[in-house]
Write an enzyme that holds these catalytic residues in place. Structure first.
Site, PDB file in Angstrom:
ATOM      1  N   HIS A 123      -6.420  58.576  87.166  1.00 49.31           N
ATOM      2  CA  HIS A 123      -6.834  59.851  86.581  1.00 49.31           C
ATOM      3  C   HIS A 123      -7.901  60.481  87.463  1.00 49.31           C
ATOM      4  O   HIS A 123      -8.311  59.903  88.470  1.00 49.31           O
ATOM      5  CB  HIS A 123      -7.307  59.686  85.135  1.00 49.31           C
ATOM      6  CG  HIS A 123      -8.513  58.817  84.949  1.00 49.31           C
ATOM      7  ND1 HIS A 123      -8.533  57.476  85.250  1.00 49.31           N
ATOM      8  CD2 HIS A 123      -9.770  59.100  84.477  1.00 49.31           C
ATOM      9  CE1 HIS A 123      -9.720  56.971  84.965  1.00 49.31           C
ATOM     10  NE2 HIS A 123     -10.497  57.931  84.509  1.00 49.31           N
ATOM     11  N   HIS A 125     -11.178  61.447  87.022  1.00 51.47           N
ATOM     12  CA  HIS A 125     -12.629  61.292  86.915  1.00 51.47           C
ATOM     13  C   HIS A 125     -13.232  60.822  88.242  1.00 51.47           C
ATOM     14  O   HIS A 125     -12.648  59.993  88.943  1.00 51.47           O
ATOM     15  CB  HIS A 125     -12.983  60.314  85.797  1.00 51.47           C
ATOM     16  CG  HIS A 125     -12.873  60.912  84.429  1.00 51.47           C
ATOM     17  ND1 HIS A 125     -12.894  60.170  83.272  1.00 51.47           N
ATOM     18  CD2 HIS A 125     -12.756  62.213  84.035  1.00 51.47           C
ATOM     19  CE1 HIS A 125     -12.780  60.975  82.214  1.00 51.47           C
ATOM     20  NE2 HIS A 125     -12.707  62.209  82.658  1.00 51.47           N
ATOM     21  N   ASP A 127     -15.505  58.833  89.121  1.00 49.27           N
ATOM     22  CA  ASP A 127     -15.717  57.411  89.379  1.00 49.27           C
ATOM     23  C   ASP A 127     -14.403  56.663  89.624  1.00 49.27           C
ATOM     24  O   ASP A 127     -14.399  55.431  89.713  1.00 49.27           O
ATOM     25  CB  ASP A 127     -16.515  56.755  88.247  1.00 49.27           C
ATOM     26  CG  ASP A 127     -15.807  56.795  86.907  1.00 49.27           C
ATOM     27  OD1 ASP A 127     -15.026  57.729  86.669  1.00 49.27           O
ATOM     28  OD2 ASP A 127     -16.043  55.887  86.081  1.00 49.27           O
ATOM     29  N   HIS A 128     -13.307  57.409  89.769  1.00 47.51           N
ATOM     30  CA  HIS A 128     -12.025  56.814  90.145  1.00 47.51           C
ATOM     31  C   HIS A 128     -11.429  57.461  91.395  1.00 47.51           C
ATOM     32  O   HIS A 128     -10.503  56.911  91.975  1.00 47.51           O
ATOM     33  CB  HIS A 128     -11.030  56.914  88.985  1.00 47.51           C
ATOM     34  CG  HIS A 128     -11.411  56.057  87.813  1.00 47.51           C
ATOM     35  ND1 HIS A 128     -10.794  54.865  87.518  1.00 47.51           N
ATOM     36  CD2 HIS A 128     -12.390  56.216  86.881  1.00 47.51           C
ATOM     37  CE1 HIS A 128     -11.365  54.333  86.445  1.00 47.51           C
ATOM     38  NE2 HIS A 128     -12.338  55.136  86.050  1.00 47.51           N
ATOM     39  N   HIS A 181      -7.707  59.009  76.999  1.00 49.05           N
ATOM     40  CA  HIS A 181      -8.995  59.118  77.705  1.00 49.05           C
ATOM     41  C   HIS A 181      -9.073  60.465  78.407  1.00 49.05           C
ATOM     42  O   HIS A 181     -10.064  61.188  78.299  1.00 49.05           O
ATOM     43  CB  HIS A 181      -9.116  57.971  78.699  1.00 49.05           C
ATOM     44  CG  HIS A 181     -10.393  57.952  79.476  1.00 49.05           C
ATOM     45  ND1 HIS A 181     -11.624  57.753  78.889  1.00 49.05           N
ATOM     46  CD2 HIS A 181     -10.632  58.108  80.811  1.00 49.05           C
ATOM     47  CE1 HIS A 181     -12.563  57.790  79.818  1.00 49.05           C
ATOM     48  NE2 HIS A 181     -11.989  58.010  80.990  1.00 49.05           N
ATOM     49  N   ASP A 200      -8.695  53.694  82.760  1.00 50.76           N
ATOM     50  CA  ASP A 200      -9.603  53.718  81.608  1.00 50.76           C
ATOM     51  C   ASP A 200      -8.852  53.880  80.290  1.00 50.76           C
ATOM     52  O   ASP A 200      -9.400  54.394  79.314  1.00 50.76           O
ATOM     53  CB  ASP A 200     -10.614  54.855  81.765  1.00 50.76           C
ATOM     54  CG  ASP A 200     -11.671  54.559  82.824  1.00 50.76           C
ATOM     55  OD1 ASP A 200     -11.625  53.459  83.414  1.00 50.76           O
ATOM     56  OD2 ASP A 200     -12.524  55.428  83.080  1.00 50.76           O
ATOM     57  N   HIS A 238     -13.181  49.174  84.675  1.00 50.85           N
ATOM     58  CA  HIS A 238     -14.601  48.848  84.552  1.00 50.85           C
ATOM     59  C   HIS A 238     -14.801  47.417  84.075  1.00 50.85           C
ATOM     60  O   HIS A 238     -13.944  46.844  83.400  1.00 50.85           O
ATOM     61  CB  HIS A 238     -15.286  49.782  83.542  1.00 50.85           C
ATOM     62  CG  HIS A 238     -15.330  51.210  83.945  1.00 50.85           C
ATOM     63  ND1 HIS A 238     -16.420  51.772  84.584  1.00 50.85           N
ATOM     64  CD2 HIS A 238     -14.418  52.209  83.805  1.00 50.85           C
ATOM     65  CE1 HIS A 238     -16.177  53.066  84.807  1.00 50.85           C
ATOM     66  NE2 HIS A 238     -14.963  53.338  84.343  1.00 50.85           N
TER      67      HIS A 238
END
Length: 323
Positions: A123, A125, A127-128, A181, A200, A238
């Site tokens: 996805h 975001h 942090d990905h 999410h 996530d 995570h």
């Protein structure tokens, strides 16, 4: 690198076994071996051997796992993210899943003396996808992501749709749309290696927050993933397991499998070891978000046995948000 795509339903997947031995290696420890139907392993301190049926789902974890010719290496990023380097020693294929940042991935590739052919994003975001641009520029890797999120994934080259089966240089990748999410989230299932990258959506003992989606979407997404073979190894975005375990024990305190798992998690984290990968079977036995039909869990939540599944999941997610 050529890529070939064909449309095929991901629903109703037939059960598969993980071919051959699974070898998990850990710096400073012995190798850990298992075979179908039996899991024999040495504790990370090398203290003693254990043997038990696969159904007991007890695992020893490390930063690297190997199945046949394929290897998955965990790469810690940021504060609690994992990127994953997937490598096939026969074909030479190497990809990374959800690189939060470039530097640790680059260092791991250098240590392993590997190229980088593809970057897979579950996805959009940051942090990905934060390492996309640097890694693409340095290695010439193609960026792959869900069609539903293609306008938000930086540098995307290949956009894949729900139910699509993509040939990643000989490695079959099944794309599963898993909104909840985010609206465009997907999971990547690699049946040959018995591996799924869930981003996530499905966590070890948890699920993602509902930032863009609904409880109904998350319920459907988790239902899709729970239909994968029990032995499928789950690599999530995570290291949330210990925190998730506290909530799981709060809502499902009589679950004996969960009680045992919490002890193992605390030991692993106390030794600064990862709790990933988990497995579909282990999550079905211990993750409250995959146990919403269980009468004992519903009783603890003061929900009727015939309460709507989506309502129960929505209640669980709301409770976890405020836990």
């Amino acid at each position: 690198h050529t890529c070939h795509r064909r449309m095929q339903s991901v629903g109703g997947l037939t059960a598969i076994g993980i071919a051959g031995l699974i070898t998990l290696s850990m710096i400073g420890s012995s190798h850990i071996l298992s075979r179908p139907g039996q899991r024999a392993f040495r504790t990370f301190r090398g203290a003693r051997w254990h043997a038990m049926p696969f159904a007991s789902r007890t695992r020893v974890f490390s930063s690297e796992s190997k199945t046949g010719d394929t290897k998955v290496k965990l790469v810690p990023c940021l504060s609690d993210n994992y990127a994953y380097i997937f490598h096939d020693s026969t074909s030479g294929l190497t990809c990374v899943v959800d690189p939060s940042e470039a530097a640790p991935v680059r260092a791991a590739l250098k240590q392993m003396n590997l190229p980088l052919n593809y970057i897979l994003n579950t996805h959009h975001h940051f942090d990905h996808v934060g390492g996309n641009a640097e890694l693409k520029a340095e290695f010439g890797a193609k960026i792959v992501g869900p069609k539903e999120d293609e306008n938000r994934i930086p540098g995307i080259d290949i956009a894949l749709s729900d139910g699509e089966v993509w040939d990643m240089d000989g490695e079959e990748v099944q794309v599963i749309h898993t909104p909840g999410h985010t609206s465009g989230h997907c999971a990547f299932y690699l049946p040959k290696s018995g591996t799924v990258f869930t981003g996530d959506t499905l966590f070890s003992l948890g699920c993602g927050r509902l930032f863009e989606g609904t409880a109904a979407q998350m319920h459907e997404s988790l239902s899709k993933l729970s239909k994968l073979p029990d032995e499928t190894l789950v690599y999530c975005g995570h290291e949330y397991t210990q925190s998730n375990a506290k909530f799981a024990m709060h809502v499902d305190p009589t679950n004996l499998d969960l009680q045992q798992r919490v002890k193992e998690i605390d030991d692993l984290r106390g030794a600064k070891q990862p709790t990933i990968p988990t497995s579909i079977g282990l999550e079905k036995a211990t993750n409250p978000f995959l146990r919403i039909k269980e009468a004992s869990l519903r009783s603890n939540l003061q929900q009727q046995v015939d309460a709507d599944d989506v309502d129960v999941l929505g209640l669980l997610r709301s409770m976890k948000d405020n836990f």
